[in-house]
Design a protein around this motif. Structure first.
Motif, short mmCIF file in Angstrom:
data_model
loop_
_atom_site.label_atom_id
_atom_site.label_comp_id
_atom_site.label_asym_id
_atom_site.label_seq_id
_atom_site.Cartn_x
_atom_site.Cartn_y
_atom_site.Cartn_z
N GLN A 16 0.81 -1.22 0.00
CA GLN A 16 0.00 0.00 0.00
C GLN A 16 0.84 1.26 0.00
O GLN A 16 0.48 2.25 -0.62
N ASP A 17 1.94 1.25 0.72
CA ASP A 17 2.74 2.46 0.88
C ASP A 17 3.85 2.61 -0.15
O ASP A 17 4.80 3.34 0.04
N THR A 18 3.72 1.90 -1.28
CA THR A 18 4.76 1.91 -2.30
C THR A 18 4.20 2.43 -3.62
O THR A 18 3.10 2.06 -4.02
N ASP A 19 4.98 3.29 -4.26
CA ASP A 19 4.59 3.80 -5.58
C ASP A 19 4.90 2.75 -6.64
O ASP A 19 5.78 1.92 -6.47
N ALA B 158 8.06 -3.29 -2.24
CA ALA B 158 7.59 -2.92 -0.90
C ALA B 158 8.75 -2.26 -0.16
O ALA B 158 9.88 -2.73 -0.22
N ARG B 159 8.46 -1.16 0.50
CA ARG B 159 9.48 -0.49 1.33
C ARG B 159 9.49 -1.14 2.70
O ARG B 159 8.44 -1.28 3.33
N GLU C 274 -0.13 -3.43 4.01
CA GLU C 274 0.94 -2.62 4.58
C GLU C 274 2.19 -3.50 4.69
O GLU C 274 2.15 -4.56 5.31
N ASP D 76 4.88 -3.42 6.40
CA ASP D 76 5.38 -3.77 7.73
C ASP D 76 4.43 -4.68 8.52
O ASP D 76 4.75 -5.11 9.61
N ARG E 212 -7.19 -1.16 -3.60
CA ARG E 212 -6.55 -0.42 -2.50
C ARG E 212 -5.26 -1.09 -2.04
O ARG E 212 -4.71 -0.72 -1.02
N ARG E 213 -4.85 -2.14 -2.78
CA ARG E 213 -3.61 -2.87 -2.48
C ARG E 213 -3.69 -3.63 -1.15
O ARG E 213 -2.69 -3.84 -0.50
#
Length: 191
Positions: A21-24, A99-100, A65, A67, A45-46
């Motif tokens: 979700q938090d990755t472009d 993914a970060r 997410e 993490d 929404r990933r």
């Protein structure tokens, strides 16, 4: 359902992007209009296991997410992915993860998704009656990972999943077939 799933590369695989979700979107993916459109869909929404098909050459798969990703969620993602690939008639897929700071490393992610691909493709075969209306297994699927660690994990996970499926088949085989001699023959086949 596929007749078989194997680890290996193919000349024209469908590209599968596992995205948190938090990755472009990576620039190489964002430049493909169908991929950018699929990523921007209001319903995508990933979340873990959400799938957005982007034309006939790409699939986006949500990881949630990064993490909070767990092995269990990753196995579930693999189960959903194999069903989506089967419905789309895909014969080869190349997976890439974006993914970060993921909660699980690429090799473990690959292993978990590979296991999910294998167990999601299982069905007890050979005992269908005349009234069975299920479609027979068709074709095969070849999967690989773009990243070396993800790829190695996929191979390991497919092997684990096949072992799980072997045990499931033994357990589900009717007792009139699964007599001691049959079980001994199956055990010898393991090597």
């Amino acid at each position: 359902m596929y007749k078989s799933i194997a680890h290996g590369t193919s000349s024209k695989p469908v590209r599968v992007l596992l995205i948190a979700q938090d990755t472009d979107l990576p620039k190489s993916w964002a430049s493909i209009r169908q991929v950018a459109d699929a990523a921007a869909r209001p319903g995508f929404r990933r979340q873990p296991g959400e799938i957005a098909v982007a034309g006939d050459r790409a699939v986006l798969v949500g990881l949630g997410e990064a993490d909070r990703l767990t092995i269990e969620k990753a196995v579930g993602i693999g189960v959903g992915l194999v069903k989506a690939l089967d419905r789309a008639g895909v014969a080869a897929a190349s997976l890439e993860s974006v993914a970060r700071d993921p909660a699980i490393p690429a090799a473990l992610l690959g292993r978990s998704i590979g296991e999910g691909l294998a167990i999601g493709n299982w069905r007890l075969l050979g005992f269908e009656g005349t009234a069975t209306e299920r479609e027979a297994p068709k074709g095969s699927l070849r999967v690989s990972g773009v990243d070396r660690d993800l790829d190695r994990g996929l191979a390991e996970g497919l092997g684990i999943g096949e072992c799980v499926n072997f045990a499931r088949r033994l357990q589900a085989t009717p007792p009139n077939v699964a007599h001691p001699g049959w079980i001994a023959t199956e055990a010898r086949a393991l090597g």
